[in-house]
Design an enzyme around this catalytic site. Structure first.
Site, PDB file in Angstrom:
ATOM      1  N   HIS A 146       7.263  36.398  -1.697  1.00  0.00           N
ATOM      2  CA  HIS A 146       5.986  36.910  -2.195  1.00  0.00           C
ATOM      3  C   HIS A 146       5.056  37.275  -1.031  1.00  0.00           C
ATOM      4  CE1 HIS A 146       2.561  36.742  -5.215  1.00  0.00           C
ATOM      5  NE2 HIS A 146       1.902  36.567  -4.088  1.00  0.00           N
ATOM      6  N   GLU A 147       4.931  36.367  -0.065  1.00  0.00           N
ATOM      7  CA  GLU A 147       4.026  36.615   1.064  1.00  0.00           C
ATOM      8  C   GLU A 147       4.545  37.751   1.955  1.00  0.00           C
ATOM      9  OE1 GLU A 147       1.125  35.464   0.765  1.00  0.00           O
ATOM     10  OE2 GLU A 147       1.657  33.985  -0.758  1.00  0.00           O
TER      11      GLU A 147
END
Length: 177
Positions: A146-147
């Site tokens: 996600h990051e």
């Protein structure tokens, strides 16, 4: 970040960029200076993440277009993973594909079932320029992916398709400022 200090305890909380902010959709720049300003940024990111109740935060989410993210995230066995990565590169995302609930501090109040690989390996550097390799599975593996997406200018919403995407986008329009 000083050794022995609690991450974010010396940082200032910065306002989060929300869905629709152009900076969230742009790829971030590589960090070239491993200096006090970078250490301060990481401290501010931890403070901002904790103040918002998140488990990860990318620099562009507070308006800084640099390839940096922080995390304080459990895995599926409830083991805590705490750290940061500068100039991270997702080197492996594999294992089974799992559709699980995913949310984002930049899209508050919304969660959608999102497909991710169960395992991720990310390589990068610490604030002092030391190489680091982080491996995560389960929820922590999802966090790492996600990051990394954020730093490439993406949101988890971009991974949704069909009915799930239409449903999520309808909800985003209701909550967007």
């Amino acid at each position: 970040m000083r050794k022995g200090s609690i991450p974010g305890s010396k940082g200032r909380v910065r306002p989060l960029r929300l869905y629709g902010d152009r900076g969230l959709g742009m790829p971030c720049e590589e960090v070239t200076e491993f200096d006090a300003d970078l250490a301060e940024l990481v401290e501010d990111m931890f403070a901002s993440m904790y103040a918002s109740g998140g488990v990860g935060l990318a620099a562009n989410q507070i308006g800084v277009p640099l390839r940096v993210f922080v995390y304080d995230c459990p895995d599926d066995e409830d083991v805590r993973h705490l750290g940061h990565l500068v100039n991270p590169r997702l080197v492996t995302a594999d294992g089974v594909t799992v559709r699980g609930p995913e949310g984002c501090l930049s899209v508050p109040g919304l969660e959608a079932p999102t497909e991710r690989f169960d395992r991720a390996v990310v390589e990068g550097f610490t604030v002092t320029g030391d190489p680091v390799r982080v491996e995560g599975t389960g929820f922590f593996g999802r966090c790492l992916q996600h990051e990394c997406d954020h730093l490439d200018g993406g949101l988890y919403l971009d991974r949704l398709t069909g009915f799930r995407r239409r449903l999520a986008m309808r909800a985003v329009r209701r909550i967007a400022p």
